[in-house]
Design a protein around this motif. Structure first.
Motif, short mmCIF file in Angstrom:
data_model
loop_
_atom_site.label_atom_id
_atom_site.label_comp_id
_atom_site.label_asym_id
_atom_site.label_seq_id
_atom_site.Cartn_x
_atom_site.Cartn_y
_atom_site.Cartn_z
N ARG A 97 18.06 18.65 -65.29
CA ARG A 97 18.18 19.49 -66.61
C ARG A 97 17.30 20.69 -66.32
O ARG A 97 17.76 21.75 -66.74
N ASP A 98 16.14 20.64 -65.80
CA ASP A 98 15.23 21.60 -65.50
C ASP A 98 16.11 22.60 -64.62
O ASP A 98 15.99 23.82 -64.93
N LEU A 99 16.58 22.19 -63.50
CA LEU A 99 17.31 22.98 -62.53
C LEU A 99 18.47 23.61 -63.00
O LEU A 99 18.70 25.15 -62.82
N THR A 100 19.07 23.14 -63.93
CA THR A 100 20.36 23.88 -64.65
C THR A 100 19.77 25.12 -65.44
O THR A 100 20.13 26.18 -65.43
N ALA A 101 18.70 24.78 -66.08
CA ALA A 101 18.11 25.87 -67.03
C ALA A 101 17.52 26.84 -66.27
O ALA A 101 17.66 28.24 -66.33
N GLU A 102 16.73 26.56 -65.06
CA GLU A 102 16.14 27.71 -64.19
C GLU A 102 17.03 28.49 -63.67
O GLU A 102 16.55 29.70 -63.36
N LEU A 103 18.47 28.23 -63.35
CA LEU A 103 19.31 29.09 -62.77
C LEU A 103 20.06 29.94 -63.59
O LEU A 103 20.80 30.71 -63.16
N GLY A 104 19.85 29.63 -64.98
CA GLY A 104 20.56 30.34 -65.94
C GLY A 104 21.75 29.64 -66.56
O GLY A 104 22.46 30.25 -67.42
N GLY A 105 21.87 28.27 -66.49
CA GLY A 105 22.79 27.53 -67.04
C GLY A 105 23.65 26.86 -66.38
O GLY A 105 23.97 27.36 -65.00
N PRO A 106 24.67 25.91 -66.75
CA PRO A 106 25.91 25.35 -66.14
C PRO A 106 26.77 26.35 -65.23
O PRO A 106 26.93 26.07 -64.19
N ALA A 107 26.94 27.34 -65.83
CA ALA A 107 28.02 28.45 -65.21
C ALA A 107 27.42 28.97 -63.86
O ALA A 107 28.09 29.23 -63.09
N ALA A 108 26.21 29.13 -64.17
CA ALA A 108 25.43 29.92 -62.77
C ALA A 108 25.76 28.99 -61.76
O ALA A 108 25.71 29.16 -60.50
N TRP A 109 25.48 27.54 -61.79
CA TRP A 109 25.60 26.65 -60.91
C TRP A 109 26.93 26.60 -60.41
O TRP A 109 27.18 26.28 -59.08
N ALA A 110 27.84 26.54 -61.47
CA ALA A 110 29.15 26.35 -61.03
C ALA A 110 29.58 27.24 -60.01
O ALA A 110 30.38 27.21 -58.95
N GLU A 111 29.08 28.58 -60.44
CA GLU A 111 29.58 29.92 -59.74
C GLU A 111 28.86 29.48 -58.29
O GLU A 111 29.64 30.18 -57.35
N ALA A 112 27.58 29.18 -58.20
CA ALA A 112 26.93 29.38 -56.73
C ALA A 112 27.32 28.24 -55.76
O ALA A 112 27.56 28.39 -54.74
#
Ligand SMILES: Nc1ncnc2c1ncn2[C@@H]1O[C@H](COP(=O)(O)OP(=O)(O)O)[C@@H](O)[C@H]1O
Ligand SMILES: O=C(CO)[C@@H](O)[C@H](O)COP(=O)(O)O
Length: 459
Positions: free
Chosen positions: A98-113
């Motif tokens: 949960r922390d990491l998801t928030a720190e990168l800017g949310g779920p979409a930012a991770w899916a994109e990355a």
């Protein structure tokens, strides 16, 4: 005859197959149990591999390892294990996710990355947990690898450079299947500093050799191994019912699902492997059998004697928490109990239906990402169950193909080994034998009842 060996180092056991490289025929097999638990000393996997491969590996001209995905194997500067590996089904890093998801800017930012949204299964969240909860251990970590990387590295005699492949790297959270590159920034976001990671080998590269002189192929994650072991056609979705339940298909294009339901993994051939995973599959059936005072054969009989829908009973089978849906702290629930419904037959049926409804939701999620779903290939330990086969055809609503009994992860690893040995552009063509095909069953309201119960209890 040229022989190649394939290894499946999965959650519950290590399996080795020795295969004729030309025909794909299995000439010998070995097996050894793994310790139970969601953290395991990787040396136990190495011991199990040596036991399972005894008398087989020495006969192989090439070998490859398929391994359970995501497990965090951390080594110090002498290549020694720092602490037991945290496995894919260890949910202690849910808060870190949960922390990491928030720190990168949310779920979409991770899916994109990196094609996935952090949940406790993924390696990057385990590294964050380690950094925050065991700083002394974290300080000793020099490199991180995955279970199959560790075993390949041991087979190669612990060389300076460890090697992984696209498939397994794509489950870390710090490697992108879309760009074929590590994301050192995300590794650092997770762990707080840079550490060593294995080199990502090409799909059919010879990466080293064993003590007995066998070529070592890159290996891969177990689901990617299974995809390689089954000769898939367009429209094929694999549902694997082992410790985890997974639904996946090979695709040409990368997938980035910002809901996090489908993970955009890579496959072992240079393509992609969108995948949905649940934490609760075959062990739901063993737990249900224990509850009913019977064995797996008894559970099967009871479930087949019950009517579809289990008299209204619904099991939400989140016995070990759940990953899809993302409910790491959930427990299982049995709902709609009435005096009439509460029979051993219905309980057995509800266990099978509940386990499979979660995977049917996974197949739907794949379809929503553009995967074509014409038939489901059912593999893994629980695919042996007749009740599972019958209910699968009903809840998936497609024909269900049950391949001939076999260890498809290990076979896929063997196929990769044969491919690397051949130097050819594509893997050898090995036939897929089918044991049976079950016609699509008619919808009977089972999935609707499951969805209603899940909605009521978990929103
Ligand atoms: N006939 C059967 N019916 C249901 N489950 C079975 C049957 N045979 C084996 N299993 C289950 O399959 C699981 C092992 O499957 P496997 O795919 O090897 O798992 P993993 O790869 O996670 O180690 C065990 O939990 C075992 O109880
Ligand atoms: O976490 C995943 C997939 O993302 C699991 O599928 C593991 O790869 C473990 O596999 P099994 O031991 O259940 O085969």
């Amino acid at each position: 005859m040229t022989l190649v060996a394939g290894i499946d180092s999965s959650t519950q056991s290590c399996k080795v197959v020795l295969v004729d490289a030309d025909s794909g025929a299995v000439v010998a097999t070995g097996r050894a149990d793994h310790p139970d638990g969601t953290e395991v000393d990787p040396r136990a996997w190495w011991d199990a591999l040596q036991q399972a491969g005894d008398g087989l590996l020495e006969r192989a001209a090439a070998v490859a390892v398929g391994g359970q995905q995501h497990g965090m194997v951390v080594l110090d500067d002498a290549g020694e294990v720092v602490r037991p590996a945290l496995l894919w089904n260890d949910t202690r890093s849910a808060g870190a996710a949960r922390d990491l998801t928030a720190e990168l800017g949310g779920p979409a930012a991770w899916a994109e990355a990196v094609g996935l949204v952090p949940v406790a299964s993924f390696t990057v969240t385990k590294l964050r947990w380690l950094a925050r909860h065991e700083p002394d251990n974290a300080a000793r970590v020099e490199q991180v690898m995955l279970p199959h990387d560790y075993l390949s590295w041991q087979l190669a005699g612990r060389p300076n450079e460890a090697v992984t492949d696209r498939g397994d790297a794509s489950g870390t959270g710090y490697w992108s299947a879309a760009t074929n590159e590590y994301r050192p920034d995300l590794l650092e976001l997770g762990f707080g500093r840079t550490i060593g990671v294995p080199r990502v080998a090409a799909p059919a590269e010879v990466t080293g050799s064993t003590a007995s002189g066998a070529a070592i192929a890159p290996g891969t994650g177990d689901n990617m191994g299974a995809a390689l072991g089954l000769t898939l056609e367009p429209g094929d979705v694999v549902v694997s019912l082992g410790t985890s339940g997974t639904a996946f298909a090979v695709s040409e294009a990368p997938v980035a699902d910002r809901t996090g339901t489908v993970a955009g993994f890579a496959d072992a051939t240079g393509r992609h492997l969108p995948l949905v995973a649940t934490l609760n599959a075959a062990r739901v059936l063993t737990a249900a059998a224990t509850l009913l005072g019977t064995d797996l054969a008894g559970l099967d009989r009871l479930a087949l004697e019950a009517d579809s829908g289990a008299g209204g009973l619904v099991l939400l089978p989140y016995l070990d928490g759940e990953r899809t849906p993302d409910l790491p702290d959930a427990t299982g629930s049995l709902v709609n109990l009435t005096r009439a419904a509460m029979t051993p037959r219905n309980l057995a049926r509800a266990a099978v239906e509940g386990m499979l409804c979660g995977l049917a939701d996974g197949v739907d999620a794949l379809a929503a990402q553009g995967v074509s779903v014409r038939r489901v290939l059912l593999i893994g330990g629980a695919a042996k169950s007749a009740a599972v086969r019958a209910v699968a055809a009903e809840v998936f609503g497609t024909p269900v193909v049950v391949p001939a009994p076999g260890e498809y992860v290990a076979l896929g690893a063997a196929r990769q080994a044969a491919w690397a040995l051949s130097g050819a552009a594509t893997p050898p063509a090995w036939p897929l034998d089918v044991e049976t095909t079950v016609d699509a069953g008619a919808g009977t309201g089972v999935r609707e009842a499951y969805a209603a119960a899940r909605q009521r209890l978990h929103g």
